[in-house]
Design a protein around this motif. Structure first.
Motif, PDB file in Angstrom:
ATOM      1  N   PRO A 129      39.000 102.933 118.444  1.00  0.00           N
ATOM      2  CA  PRO A 129      39.965 103.799 119.130  1.00  0.00           C
ATOM      3  C   PRO A 129      41.103 104.230 118.203  1.00  0.00           C
ATOM      4  O   PRO A 129      41.396 103.556 117.211  1.00  0.00           O
ATOM      5  N   ASP A 130      41.736 105.348 118.550  1.00  0.00           N
ATOM      6  CA  ASP A 130      42.851 105.862 117.755  1.00  0.00           C
ATOM      7  C   ASP A 130      43.993 104.852 117.664  1.00  0.00           C
ATOM      8  O   ASP A 130      44.584 104.669 116.609  1.00  0.00           O
ATOM      9  N   LYS A 131      44.300 104.203 118.779  1.00  0.00           N
ATOM     10  CA  LYS A 131      45.351 103.182 118.788  1.00  0.00           C
ATOM     11  C   LYS A 131      44.695 101.836 118.504  1.00  0.00           C
ATOM     12  O   LYS A 131      43.921 101.342 119.319  1.00  0.00           O
ATOM     13  N   THR A 132      45.013 101.246 117.359  1.00  0.00           N
ATOM     14  CA  THR A 132      44.371  99.977 116.991  1.00  0.00           C
ATOM     15  C   THR A 132      44.675  98.861 117.980  1.00  0.00           C
ATOM     16  O   THR A 132      43.895  97.923 118.103  1.00  0.00           O
ATOM     17  N   SER A 133      45.777  98.978 118.722  1.00  0.00           N
ATOM     18  CA  SER A 133      46.085  97.961 119.725  1.00  0.00           C
ATOM     19  C   SER A 133      45.047  97.955 120.848  1.00  0.00           C
ATOM     20  O   SER A 133      44.907  96.962 121.560  1.00  0.00           O
ATOM     21  N   ASN A 134      44.300  99.049 121.003  1.00  0.00           N
ATOM     22  CA  ASN A 134      43.264  99.134 122.036  1.00  0.00           C
ATOM     23  C   ASN A 134      41.897  98.663 121.550  1.00  0.00           C
ATOM     24  O   ASN A 134      40.903  98.842 122.236  1.00  0.00           O
ATOM     25  N   ARG A 135      41.851  98.049 120.380  1.00  0.00           N
ATOM     26  CA  ARG A 135      40.560  97.627 119.820  1.00  0.00           C
ATOM     27  C   ARG A 135      39.954  96.465 120.599  1.00  0.00           C
ATOM     28  O   ARG A 135      38.741  96.405 120.776  1.00  0.00           O
ATOM     29  N   VAL A 136      40.775  95.529 121.043  1.00  0.00           N
ATOM     30  CA  VAL A 136      40.306  94.380 121.822  1.00  0.00           C
ATOM     31  C   VAL A 136      41.199  94.283 123.055  1.00  0.00           C
ATOM     32  O   VAL A 136      42.383  93.952 122.937  1.00  0.00           O
ATOM     33  N   ILE A 137      40.631  94.600 124.221  1.00  0.00           N
ATOM     34  CA  ILE A 137      41.425  94.607 125.449  1.00  0.00           C
ATOM     35  C   ILE A 137      40.627  94.032 126.620  1.00  0.00           C
ATOM     36  O   ILE A 137      39.408  93.865 126.532  1.00  0.00           O
ATOM     37  N   THR A 138      41.350  93.761 127.679  1.00  0.00           N
ATOM     38  CA  THR A 138      40.761  93.328 128.946  1.00  0.00           C
ATOM     39  C   THR A 138      41.153  94.341 130.004  1.00  0.00           C
ATOM     40  O   THR A 138      42.313  94.741 130.078  1.00  0.00           O
ATOM     41  N   ILE A 139      40.176  94.778 130.794  1.00  0.00           N
ATOM     42  CA  ILE A 139      40.453  95.712 131.891  1.00  0.00           C
ATOM     43  C   ILE A 139      40.005  95.054 133.197  1.00  0.00           C
ATOM     44  O   ILE A 139      38.868  94.594 133.310  1.00  0.00           O
ATOM     45  N   THR A 140      40.926  95.013 134.141  1.00  0.00           N
ATOM     46  CA  THR A 140      40.626  94.478 135.472  1.00  0.00           C
ATOM     47  C   THR A 140      41.078  95.502 136.506  1.00  0.00           C
ATOM     48  O   THR A 140      41.639  96.544 136.155  1.00  0.00           O
ATOM     49  N   ASP A 141      40.899  95.176 137.774  1.00  0.00           N
ATOM     50  CA  ASP A 141      41.377  96.059 138.840  1.00  0.00           C
ATOM     51  C   ASP A 141      42.885  96.267 138.739  1.00  0.00           C
ATOM     52  O   ASP A 141      43.406  97.282 139.184  1.00  0.00           O
ATOM     53  N   ALA A 142      43.587  95.302 138.113  1.00  0.00           N
ATOM     54  CA  ALA A 142      45.044  95.383 137.981  1.00  0.00           C
ATOM     55  C   ALA A 142      45.479  96.255 136.800  1.00  0.00           C
ATOM     56  O   ALA A 142      46.654  96.551 136.659  1.00  0.00           O
ATOM     57  N   GLY A 143      44.550  96.648 135.932  1.00  0.00           N
ATOM     58  CA  GLY A 143      44.895  97.474 134.783  1.00  0.00           C
ATOM     59  C   GLY A 143      44.425  96.872 133.475  1.00  0.00           C
ATOM     60  O   GLY A 143      43.628  95.930 133.454  1.00  0.00           O
ATOM     61  N   ALA A 144      44.940  97.405 132.364  1.00  0.00           N
ATOM     62  CA  ALA A 144      44.529  96.979 131.027  1.00  0.00           C
ATOM     63  C   ALA A 144      45.570  96.062 130.404  1.00  0.00           C
ATOM     64  O   ALA A 144      46.774  96.247 130.615  1.00  0.00           O
ATOM     65  N   GLN A 145      45.078  95.087 129.649  1.00  0.00           N
ATOM     66  CA  GLN A 145      45.948  94.172 128.901  1.00  0.00           C
ATOM     67  C   GLN A 145      45.394  94.027 127.491  1.00  0.00           C
ATOM     68  O   GLN A 145      44.171  94.089 127.288  1.00  0.00           O
ATOM     69  N   LEU A 146      46.279  93.798 126.548  1.00  0.00           N
ATOM     70  CA  LEU A 146      45.856  93.583 125.171  1.00  0.00           C
ATOM     71  C   LEU A 146      45.159  92.236 125.035  1.00  0.00           C
ATOM     72  O   LEU A 146      45.533  91.261 125.700  1.00  0.00           O
ATOM     73  N   GLY A 147      44.156  92.180 124.168  1.00  0.00           N
ATOM     74  CA  GLY A 147      43.455  90.937 123.894  1.00  0.00           C
ATOM     75  C   GLY A 147      42.463  90.589 125.005  1.00  0.00           C
ATOM     76  O   GLY A 147      42.271  91.338 125.960  1.00  0.00           O
ATOM     77  N   ILE A 148      41.839  89.442 124.845  1.00  0.00           N
ATOM     78  CA  ILE A 148      40.882  88.956 125.837  1.00  0.00           C
ATOM     79  C   ILE A 148      41.613  87.991 126.747  1.00  0.00           C
ATOM     80  O   ILE A 148      42.100  86.960 126.307  1.00  0.00           O
ATOM     81  N   GLN A 149      41.715  88.369 128.015  1.00  0.00           N
ATOM     82  CA  GLN A 149      42.431  87.568 129.014  1.00  0.00           C
ATOM     83  C   GLN A 149      41.410  86.957 129.975  1.00  0.00           C
ATOM     84  O   GLN A 149      40.442  87.624 130.350  1.00  0.00           O
ATOM     85  N   GLU A 150      41.658  85.734 130.373  1.00  0.00           N
ATOM     86  CA  GLU A 150      40.743  85.086 131.309  1.00  0.00           C
ATOM     87  C   GLU A 150      40.752  85.832 132.638  1.00  0.00           C
ATOM     88  O   GLU A 150      41.798  86.200 133.157  1.00  0.00           O
ATOM     89  N   LEU A 151      39.564  86.080 133.163  1.00  0.00           N
ATOM     90  CA  LEU A 151      39.435  86.766 134.448  1.00  0.00           C
ATOM     91  C   LEU A 151      39.545  85.761 135.571  1.00  0.00           C
ATOM     92  O   LEU A 151      38.952  84.688 135.508  1.00  0.00           O
ATOM     93  N   VAL A 152      40.310  86.121 136.578  1.00  0.00           N
ATOM     94  CA  VAL A 152      40.473  85.193 137.716  1.00  0.00           C
ATOM     95  C   VAL A 152      39.872  85.781 138.972  1.00  0.00           C
ATOM     96  O   VAL A 152      39.611  86.920 139.093  1.00  0.00           O
TER      97      VAL A 152
END
Length: 152
Positions: A129-152
């Motif tokens: 992706p153009d924004k390197t901060s979006n290279r590793v992310i987590t997307i849930t119903d609540a939105g996007a977060q940087l990095g890999i976040q545990e899904l609850v």
């Protein structure tokens, strides 16, 4: 048609939704080299994890992408991406955690842990992706977060 040792064109274009809606999901010939690159990335992931990788969504033509609610700029429409699960390895979270430190080594341009509408999978793309901060992310119903976040 084999794209790599373990991945075929049929596997990377298969779609129950396309069959249901009678959408032709055959990629244009000019995208086949990108699908080969995607299959090669999947081979590296398979080798690293040591178990088979299941592609739940690969190439999606524009009509199919719209039918499944994909964003218009989706890497799936350009042959760059696949959504995967790896039951022999573990949960989507465990797969994403294992792959995140290896994105550059494995040729993963973007890694997304997705947990949406009660389903979980890992999205991998050969395009960075153009924004390197979006290279590793987590997307849930609540939105996007940087990095890999545990899904609850």
């Amino acid at each position: 048609m084999n794209l790599s040792q373990h991945f075929t064109l049929a596997e990377l274009t298969a779609s129950n939704k396309a069959q249901q809606l009678r959408i032709d999901n055959t990629p244009p010939q000019e995208l086949v080299p990108r699908l080969v690159r995607t299959a090669e990335m999947l081979e590296r992931i398979r080798s690293t994890l040591g178990v088979p990788v299941v592609v739940t969504s690969g190439y999606r033509g524009q009509a199919l992408n719209k039918a499944v609610g994909g964003v218009t700029s989706s890497d799936h429409t350009q042959g760059h991406a696949a959504d995967i699960v790896v039951p022999g390895f573990g949960s989507a979270y465990q797969v994403a955690r294992a792959l995140a430190p290896l994105v550059s080594t494995l040729g993963i341009g973007q890694l997304i842990l997705e947990g949406v509408k009660g389903k979980q999978w890992v999205h991998v793309s050969t395009r960075t992706p153009d924004k390197t901060s979006n290279r590793v992310i987590t997307i849930t119903d609540a939105g996007a977060q940087l990095g890999i976040q545990e899904l609850v």
